[in-house]
Design an enzyme around this catalytic site. Structure first.
Site, PDB file in Angstrom:
ATOM      1  N   HIS A   1       0.843  -1.251  -0.143  1.00  0.00           N
ATOM      2  CA  HIS A   1      -0.119   0.103  -0.014  1.00  0.00           C
ATOM      3  C   HIS A   1       0.769   1.204  -0.161  1.00  0.00           C
ATOM      4  CE1 HIS A   1      -2.905   2.749   1.062  1.00  0.00           C
ATOM      5  NE2 HIS A   1      -4.063   1.891   0.730  1.00  0.00           N
TER       6      HIS A   1
ATOM      7  N   ASP B   1      -8.084  -5.627   0.163  1.00  0.00           N
ATOM      8  CA  ASP B   1      -8.565  -6.302  -0.586  1.00  0.00           C
ATOM      9  C   ASP B   1      -7.886  -7.738  -0.533  1.00  0.00           C
ATOM     10  OD1 ASP B   1      -9.699  -4.346  -2.305  1.00  0.00           O
ATOM     11  OD2 ASP B   1      -7.768  -3.730  -2.941  1.00  0.00           O
TER      12      ASP B   1
HETATM   13  N1  ACO Z   1       4.244  -7.606  -4.892  1.00  0.00           N
HETATM   14  C1  ACO Z   1       5.515  -7.471  -4.920  1.00  0.00           C
HETATM   15  N2  ACO Z   1       6.355  -6.425  -4.905  1.00  0.00           N
HETATM   16  C2  ACO Z   1       5.671  -5.448  -4.468  1.00  0.00           C
HETATM   17  C3  ACO Z   1       4.372  -5.301  -4.453  1.00  0.00           C
HETATM   18  C4  ACO Z   1       3.566  -6.434  -4.462  1.00  0.00           C
HETATM   19  N3  ACO Z   1       2.210  -6.526  -4.177  1.00  0.00           N
HETATM   20  N4  ACO Z   1       4.140  -4.103  -3.950  1.00  0.00           N
HETATM   21  C5  ACO Z   1       5.006  -3.245  -4.018  1.00  0.00           C
HETATM   22  N5  ACO Z   1       6.129  -3.934  -4.198  1.00  0.00           N
HETATM   23  C6  ACO Z   1       7.728  -3.637  -4.077  1.00  0.00           C
HETATM   24  C7  ACO Z   1       7.873  -2.616  -5.657  1.00  0.00           C
HETATM   25  O1  ACO Z   1       8.429  -3.615  -6.761  1.00  0.00           O
HETATM   26  C8  ACO Z   1       8.838  -1.690  -5.104  1.00  0.00           C
HETATM   27  O2  ACO Z   1      10.112  -2.314  -5.176  1.00  0.00           O
HETATM   28  P1  ACO Z   1      11.432  -1.613  -5.408  1.00  0.00           P
HETATM   29  O3  ACO Z   1      11.621  -0.667  -4.232  1.00  0.00           O
HETATM   30  O4  ACO Z   1      12.566  -2.639  -5.454  1.00  0.00           O
HETATM   31  O5  ACO Z   1      11.196  -1.084  -6.840  1.00  0.00           O
HETATM   32  C9  ACO Z   1       8.363  -1.618  -3.526  1.00  0.00           C
HETATM   33  O6  ACO Z   1       7.883  -2.814  -3.191  1.00  0.00           O
HETATM   34  C10 ACO Z   1       7.529  -0.144  -3.531  1.00  0.00           C
HETATM   35  O7  ACO Z   1       6.448  -0.319  -4.303  1.00  0.00           O
HETATM   36  P2  ACO Z   1       5.689   0.958  -5.105  1.00  0.00           P
HETATM   37  O8  ACO Z   1       5.131   0.132  -6.305  1.00  0.00           O
HETATM   38  O9  ACO Z   1       6.828   1.796  -5.337  1.00  0.00           O
HETATM   39  O10 ACO Z   1       5.066   1.370  -4.074  1.00  0.00           O
HETATM   40  P3  ACO Z   1       3.565   2.127  -4.427  1.00  0.00           P
HETATM   41  O11 ACO Z   1       3.391   2.903  -3.367  1.00  0.00           O
HETATM   42  O12 ACO Z   1       3.826   2.836  -5.655  1.00  0.00           O
HETATM   43  O13 ACO Z   1       2.493   1.221  -4.879  1.00  0.00           O
HETATM   44  C11 ACO Z   1       0.615  -0.372  -4.642  1.00  0.00           C
HETATM   45  C12 ACO Z   1       1.397   0.849  -4.009  1.00  0.00           C
HETATM   46  C13 ACO Z   1      -0.011   0.171  -5.997  1.00  0.00           C
HETATM   47  C14 ACO Z   1      -0.576  -0.510  -3.819  1.00  0.00           C
HETATM   48  C15 ACO Z   1       1.411  -1.832  -4.810  1.00  0.00           C
HETATM   49  O14 ACO Z   1       1.876  -2.129  -3.292  1.00  0.00           O
HETATM   50  C16 ACO Z   1       0.755  -2.787  -5.660  1.00  0.00           C
HETATM   51  O15 ACO Z   1       0.858  -2.883  -6.935  1.00  0.00           O
HETATM   52  N6  ACO Z   1      -0.049  -3.918  -4.860  1.00  0.00           N
HETATM   53  C17 ACO Z   1      -0.728  -4.677  -5.559  1.00  0.00           C
HETATM   54  C18 ACO Z   1      -1.828  -4.249  -5.848  1.00  0.00           C
HETATM   55  C19 ACO Z   1      -2.838  -3.899  -4.757  1.00  0.00           C
HETATM   56  O16 ACO Z   1      -3.205  -4.783  -3.950  1.00  0.00           O
HETATM   57  N7  ACO Z   1      -3.671  -2.865  -4.928  1.00  0.00           N
HETATM   58  C20 ACO Z   1      -4.635  -2.355  -3.745  1.00  0.00           C
HETATM   59  C21 ACO Z   1      -4.246  -1.258  -3.032  1.00  0.00           C
HETATM   60  S1  ACO Z   1      -5.211  -0.741  -1.828  1.00  0.00           S
HETATM   61  C22 ACO Z   1      -6.419  -0.223  -2.714  1.00  0.00           C
HETATM   62  O17 ACO Z   1      -6.409   0.617  -3.475  1.00  0.00           O
HETATM   63  C23 ACO Z   1      -7.710  -0.437  -2.059  1.00  0.00           C
END
Ligand code: ACO
Length: 432
Positions: A309, A367
């Site tokens: 998140h 979720d």
């Molecule tokens: N699985 C694996 N790796 C992940 C995940 C994941 N679900 N989420 C983040 N990471 C990693 C990224 O690859 C990144 O790694 P790096 O630093 O080596 O590049 C690091 O963790 C940070 O992730 P970001 O994408 O930069 O974080 P951001 O805040 O932009 O994204 C998000 C948040 C979009 C929710 C992300 O965690 C994600 O895609 N999760 C899966 C989708 C999801 O469950 N979305 C629902 C969110 S809650 C809602 O909207 C109700």
């Protein structure tokens, strides 16, 4: 007690030094007010994804991502999920305080008496292809409300804003249920005033005219809790979309339709559908390590859906309540050995011990368990995000109303770091 913070922050670059005012919120980090920065310093700030930028002042919802805390108007989400009801939470979000018994009865009556849709809207539903995703239908129908309810589109009239608010909260369940009915080829079921908000939604989704349908109180309670947990979440992508659309003075139905469109994406509201599909694809507990490795592999675009998140760097407090609800609902339905729930629990356990997820502070979000409950209730995955939209409408409209009433509100207009071609002269095609 007021925090002791400096009045200004100083930004120095080149031969310039600019003093920027600071403010202290009720909760959360202090804020540097950069509104005059461009005028005084001829520079912009650069912050894609708004990771360090507050786009507005708001008194509705507060998240402490490190603690894993979520407050609606100061009240912790777990207390509201346990003790309150969705309509009471709507009232709290919109008007700022918990209602008295009379206020709640009045609000509930007003919502209940606005649940029907303009009959001509049924023609609008019928224009969609049967295989349309329900989110496409919801987005279109909510946008079309401005064509049916002209008497609540004047954003400068407080009464019209109020009527639009009630209409949106009242009609979203009907719109979402009808999107589902249309999708599965069943007749639309009209709302019923003798049912509560969650019961009515379940009834409109699953009843058919041929026979009586009784809503299980366990399911309506779980549904109401899902609505409460999704009602608002600060300045997330869809809420910011609603505010940005509203900043141009667009009507409330158009703004909420913009929010629905933004919510659809798998990185936001679409994650609940994507998460259940992922859990089913994993299928059995022995395949979890393979998927954990895929999620960690930078060359693989796969992400663990329902994990991570932008704001929470700890447990999403909604995920804890949702996990309890999943156990409760599946237990009461006698399907606690549901294989998807087993995979989810084991996946959570393994991921939380894994160095990659620990280091990046990736925890289950709301979720992760919501899809399992909705699936057990009988909803297809395509309905998960519309249900989220239904609930989030409460937050969107509260935030929209707050924005319209804010005298410092301006049209949203971010600047950019331009990296395109500098000025150049046009060359006729014959000379290229
Ligand atoms: N699985 C694996 N790796 C992940 C995940 C994941 N679900 N989420 C983040 N990471 C990693 C990224 O690859 C990144 O790694 P790096 O630093 O080596 O590049 C690091 O963790 C940070 O992730 P970001 O994408 O930069 O974080 P951001 O805040 O932009 O994204 C998000 C948040 C979009 C929710 C992300 O965690 C994600 O895609 N999760 C899966 C989708 C999801 O469950 N979305 C629902 C969110 S809650 C809602 O909207 C109700």
């Amino acid at each position: 007690m007021a925090k002791d913070i400096p009045d200004t922050a100083t930004l120095s670059f080149g031969d310039k030094s600019i003093n920027l005012p600071m403010s202290s919120p009720t909760l959360g980090p202090d804020v540097v007010d950069i509104r005059k920065l461009y005028a005084q310093g001829d520079v912009f700030t650069y912050d894609p994804g708004f990771t360090s930028t507050a786009s507005c002042e708001s008194a509705i919802t507060y998240i402490d991502g490190d603690k894993g805390e979520l407050l609606y108007r100061g009240y912790p989400i777990d207390q509201l999920a346990e003790k309150s009801s969705f309509l009471e939470v709507c009232y709290l979000l919109i008007y700022g305080e918990l209602p008295s018994a009379t206020e709640l009865t009045d609000f509930t009556t007003r919502v209940t008496h606005h649940t029907m849709l303009h009959e001509q809207m049924t023609n609008f539903f019928r224009g969609f292809r049967r295989d349309a995703h329900p989110m496409a239908i919801v987005c279109g129908v909510v946008g079309a409300m401005s064509a049916f309810y002209h008497d609540s589109t004047d954003i400068y009239d407080p009464w019209q804003r109020e009527v639009a608010t009630i209409r949106l909260i009242a009609k979203l369940p009907t719109i979402c249920a009808w999107a589902y009915k249309y999708h599965v080829g069943q007749p639309f079921i009209y709302p019923r005033n003798d049912l509560n908000y969650a019961e009515n939604f379940i009834h409109m989704c699953f009843a058919v005219p041929a026979t009586e349908f009784k809503v299980d109180p366990i399911l309506s309670k779980a549904m109401d809790r899902i609505f409460t947990l999704h009602a608002d979440h600060e300045q997330n992508a869809s809420t910011s979309t609603v505010r940005l659309a509203g900043s141009s003075q667009a009507n409330p139905f158009a703004c909420i339709a913009a929010g629905v469109a933004c919510l659809w994406g798998p990185a936001h509201g679409g994650a609940n559908q994507a998460c259940l599909e992922m859990l089913r694809e994993i299928g059995t507990v022995d395949r979890i390590p393979e998927y954990i490795e895929k999620a960690k592999d930078k060359a693989d675009p796969f992400r663990l859906m329902g994990f991570g998140h932008r704001v929470y760097k700890n447990f999403d407090p909604r995920a804890n309540v949702m996990k309890e609800s999943a156990d409760e609902v599946l237990g009461l339905m006698g399907i606690e050995d549901n294989p998807t729930l087993q995979v989810a629990k084991e996946l959570e356990r393994i991921a939380l011990q894994d160095a990659y997820f620990k280091e990046k502070k990736l925890y289950p979000n709301v979720d992760f368990y919501s899809g399992i409950i909705l699936d057990a209730m009988g909803f297809p995955t395509s309905m998960f995000t519309p249900i989220f939209a239904l609930a989030r409408t409460a937050g969107w409209i509260s935030q929209w109303k707050e924005m319209i009433a804010d005298p410092s509100q301006k049209i949203g207009r971010p600047r950019q770091l331009y990296t395109g071609a500098p000025h150049r002269d046009y060359v006729p095609v014959s000379e290229r």
